[in-house]
Design a protein around this motif. Structure first.
Motif, mmCIF file in Angstrom:
data_model
loop_
_atom_site.group_PDB
_atom_site.id
_atom_site.type_symbol
_atom_site.label_atom_id
_atom_site.label_comp_id
_atom_site.label_asym_id
_atom_site.label_seq_id
_atom_site.Cartn_x
_atom_site.Cartn_y
_atom_site.Cartn_z
ATOM 1 N N ILE A 166 29.621 4.618 -9.464
ATOM 2 C CA ILE A 166 30.181 3.776 -8.396
ATOM 3 C C ILE A 166 30.173 2.312 -8.801
ATOM 4 O O ILE A 166 31.168 1.603 -8.613
ATOM 5 C CB ILE A 166 29.422 4.015 -7.075
ATOM 6 C CG1 ILE A 166 29.718 5.422 -6.551
ATOM 7 C CG2 ILE A 166 29.782 2.953 -6.037
ATOM 8 C CD1 ILE A 166 28.820 5.872 -5.418
ATOM 9 N N LEU A 180 33.419 -0.106 -9.172
ATOM 10 C CA LEU A 180 33.545 -1.390 -8.474
ATOM 11 C C LEU A 180 33.705 -2.549 -9.448
ATOM 12 O O LEU A 180 34.434 -3.504 -9.175
ATOM 13 C CB LEU A 180 32.334 -1.611 -7.561
ATOM 14 C CG LEU A 180 32.239 -0.654 -6.370
ATOM 15 C CD1 LEU A 180 30.873 -0.777 -5.694
ATOM 16 C CD2 LEU A 180 33.358 -0.915 -5.375
ATOM 17 N N HIS A 187 30.928 4.090 -1.994
ATOM 18 C CA HIS A 187 31.289 2.815 -2.613
ATOM 19 C C HIS A 187 30.958 1.650 -1.672
ATOM 20 O O HIS A 187 30.400 0.639 -2.089
ATOM 21 C CB HIS A 187 32.772 2.798 -2.989
ATOM 22 C CG HIS A 187 33.085 3.583 -4.214
ATOM 23 N ND1 HIS A 187 32.980 4.961 -4.262
ATOM 24 C CD2 HIS A 187 33.503 3.193 -5.445
ATOM 25 C CE1 HIS A 187 33.325 5.373 -5.470
ATOM 26 N NE2 HIS A 187 33.639 4.319 -6.211
#
Length: 115
Positions: free
Chosen positions: A42, A46, A10
């Protein structure tokens, strides 16, 4: 060679996006040595967590890092995620390859002051 890394995938994706906010998932995956599916997962994580804003730019996406948000974790307030990403982006391209990220490459993230 060590089979672990200092940064999570990440964090590595954030550094990659700081270097190129218009990077395609395919390019992110290739530069990190992960699958495109992992890169998508990912980026979705996010985005859902609020650390990235995804904006359509024609047929592509551009990403904006929400640099003011704190580093995720229990009881953390400082430093902001932007300071951490800028630090790693400024130290050189930690992801892969010989290219070095300049201050301008950090996607408008405020750079830490050096004394």
């Amino acid at each position: 060679m060590a089979d672990w890394g200092f940064l999570t995938n990440h964090a590595r994706v954030l550094v990659c996006i700081a270097h190129d906010p218009g990077a395609r998932l395919r390019d992110i995956a290739a530069s990190l040595g992960i699958t495109e599916r992992s890169a998508h997962s990912i980026v979705t994580d996010l985005t859902r967590a609020g650390y990235l804003i995804r904006q359509k730019d024609g047929r592509r996406n551009r990403y904006q890092i929400q640099a003011h948000l704190p580093v995720p974790g229990p009881g953390t307030r400082d430093p902001a995620i932007g300071e951490i990403v800028a630090l790693f982006a400024a130290q050189g391209r930690l992801i892969s390859g010989p290219a070095r990220a300049s201050d301008a490459d950090a996607g408008g993230i405020r750079q830490p002051q050096t004394h």
